[in-house]
Scaffold this motif. Structure first.
Motif, PDB file in Angstrom:
ATOM      1  N   GLU A 170      21.899  30.055 -42.636  1.00 38.95           N
ATOM      2  CA  GLU A 170      21.130  29.203 -43.542  1.00 38.95           C
ATOM      3  C   GLU A 170      21.250  29.689 -44.985  1.00 38.95           C
ATOM      4  O   GLU A 170      21.290  28.890 -45.910  1.00 38.95           O
ATOM      5  CB  GLU A 170      19.653  29.159 -43.125  1.00 38.95           C
ATOM      6  N   GLU A 171      21.316  31.020 -45.171  1.00 37.87           N
ATOM      7  CA  GLU A 171      21.402  31.563 -46.526  1.00 37.87           C
ATOM      8  C   GLU A 171      22.672  31.104 -47.227  1.00 37.87           C
ATOM      9  O   GLU A 171      22.635  30.711 -48.383  1.00 37.87           O
ATOM     10  CB  GLU A 171      21.345  33.091 -46.493  1.00 37.87           C
ATOM     11  N   GLY A 218      22.477  27.485 -48.370  1.00 38.39           N
ATOM     12  CA  GLY A 218      21.710  27.333 -49.591  1.00 38.39           C
ATOM     13  C   GLY A 218      22.499  27.749 -50.824  1.00 38.39           C
ATOM     14  O   GLY A 218      22.418  27.101 -51.879  1.00 38.39           O
ATOM     15  N   ILE A 219      23.261  28.828 -50.699  1.00 35.21           N
ATOM     16  CA  ILE A 219      24.079  29.294 -51.830  1.00 35.21           C
ATOM     17  C   ILE A 219      25.152  28.261 -52.161  1.00 35.21           C
ATOM     18  O   ILE A 219      25.383  27.950 -53.341  1.00 35.21           O
ATOM     19  CB  ILE A 219      24.700  30.673 -51.527  1.00 35.21           C
ATOM     20  N   LEU A 223      18.293  29.086 -53.088  1.00 40.44           N
ATOM     21  CA  LEU A 223      18.822  30.431 -52.831  1.00 40.44           C
ATOM     22  C   LEU A 223      17.960  31.211 -51.842  1.00 40.44           C
ATOM     23  O   LEU A 223      16.774  30.934 -51.690  1.00 40.44           O
ATOM     24  CB  LEU A 223      18.897  31.199 -54.157  1.00 40.44           C
ATOM     25  N   PRO A 224      18.547  32.225 -51.212  1.00 43.63           N
ATOM     26  CA  PRO A 224      17.754  33.131 -50.375  1.00 43.63           C
ATOM     27  C   PRO A 224      16.656  33.778 -51.217  1.00 43.63           C
ATOM     28  O   PRO A 224      16.809  33.943 -52.439  1.00 43.63           O
ATOM     29  CB  PRO A 224      18.779  34.174 -49.911  1.00 43.63           C
ATOM     30  N   GLN A 225      15.558  34.165 -50.591  1.00 42.98           N
ATOM     31  CA  GLN A 225      14.380  34.662 -51.307  1.00 42.98           C
ATOM     32  C   GLN A 225      14.700  35.796 -52.284  1.00 42.98           C
ATOM     33  O   GLN A 225      14.221  35.789 -53.414  1.00 42.98           O
ATOM     34  CB  GLN A 225      13.308  35.122 -50.303  1.00 42.98           C
ATOM     35  N   SER A 230      17.473  36.572 -53.884  1.00 40.92           N
ATOM     36  CA  SER A 230      18.195  36.039 -55.046  1.00 40.92           C
ATOM     37  C   SER A 230      17.278  35.173 -55.889  1.00 40.92           C
ATOM     38  O   SER A 230      17.305  35.236 -57.127  1.00 40.92           O
ATOM     39  CB  SER A 230      19.402  35.220 -54.600  1.00 40.92           C
ATOM     40  N   ARG A 231      16.474  34.346 -55.236  1.00 39.62           N
ATOM     41  CA  ARG A 231      15.521  33.485 -55.943  1.00 39.62           C
ATOM     42  C   ARG A 231      14.606  34.327 -56.830  1.00 39.62           C
ATOM     43  O   ARG A 231      14.410  34.020 -58.005  1.00 39.62           O
ATOM     44  CB  ARG A 231      14.696  32.714 -54.919  1.00 39.62           C
TER      45      ARG A 231
END
Length: 193
Positions: free
Chosen positions: A2-3, A6-7, A104-106, A108-109
Motif C-alpha cells: 500500500e505504501e 501511495g508514493i 504518502l506513508p505516515q 514521509s507525510r
C-alpha cells in the motif's frame, strides 16, 4: 504494498506542478517558466551556493524544502510574490500540500509536512537559506529579461529592494550583496524603476 501505491499516486499528482505557469520568463526564453522548472533551478542554485549561507546548512534538507515548497501551487496557482504573502493564499497552499502528503506513508507525510512548515516559517538556517535561494531566479529572470514581470505587474524598485533584501540577506549576506549590485545595475539601465 500500500505504501508504494501511495508514493506512485503522489508522483502522478505532483506532475501537475509542470502545468503551473509562473510569473517570470526564463533567461533567454520568450515563455513563462513552470513551477517544476523553478524547483529544479532553485535546487541546483542551492547546491552551487551552499558555501555562501550565513550559517552552516544541511544541503539535503535545503534541497528537500526547495523541492516541496511550491507543491501548494498545484491547488493555489502561482501569484506575484509581492502581493501573494496573504494568510488566505498561504492557507490554500497549506491545504493543497496537506492533501498531497496524505498519499504518502505516515513517516514521509510527517517529514515533508514538517519541512514545508519549517520553510514557511523560516525557522532554521536551512529554511532561511532555502527562502533566500528561492528569491534569486525570479530576480535574475527580470534583470536579464528587461524587467518583464516587474513592468507587467507595476512593481517598483522600492518594493523589489525592500522585499528581497531581508529575505535573501537572512540566508546569505554575500548572496544579497551580489544580487543587490545587479539590481542597482538594472535600475541604472532603466530595467527596474
Amino acid at each position: 504494498m500500500e505504501e508504494i501505491k501511495g508514493i506512485i499516486d503522489f508522483m502522478v499528482e505532483v506532475e501537475k506542478l509542470k502545468a503551473i505557469e509562473r510569473q517570470t520568463k526564463p533567461v533567454g526564453l520568450n515563455r513563462y517558466e513552470n513551477s517544476a522548472e523553478h524547483s529544479w533551478h532553485v535546487c541546483l542554485s542551492a547546491l552551487m551556493l551552499k558555501d555562501f549561507a550565513n550559517e552552516q546548512v544541511d544541503i539535503t534538507r535545503v534541497m528537500k524544502m526547495l523541492l516541496i515548497h511550491d507543491l501548494g501551487e498545484i491547488e493555489a496557482g502561482d501569484t506575484v510574490i509581492y502581493s501573494s504573502e496573504t494568510d488566505e493564499n498561504k492557507q490554500v497552499e497549506r491545504s493543497g500540500v496537506q492533501q498531497l502528503f496524505q498519499l504518502l506513508p505516515q513517516a514521509s507525510r510527517d517529514e515533508y509536512s514538517n519541512l514545508w512548515e519549517e520553510f514557511e516559517e523560516g525557522s532554521s538556517p536551512e529554511a532561511r537559506f532555502a527562502k533566500a535561494i528561492d528569491r534569486v531566479p525570479p530576480l535574475l529572470h527580470n534583470i536579464y529579461g528587461e524587467g518583464h514581470s516587474w513592468k507587467k505587474h507595476n512593481i517598483s524598485k522600492e518594493k523589489v529592494f525592500a522585499f528581497n533584501s531581508e529575505r535573501i540577506s537572512r540566508g546569505s549576506n554575500i548572496l544579497w550583496q551580489e544580487v543587490e549590485s545587479r539590481l542597482n545595475e538594472a535600475v541604472e539601465k532603466g530595467v527596474l524603476k
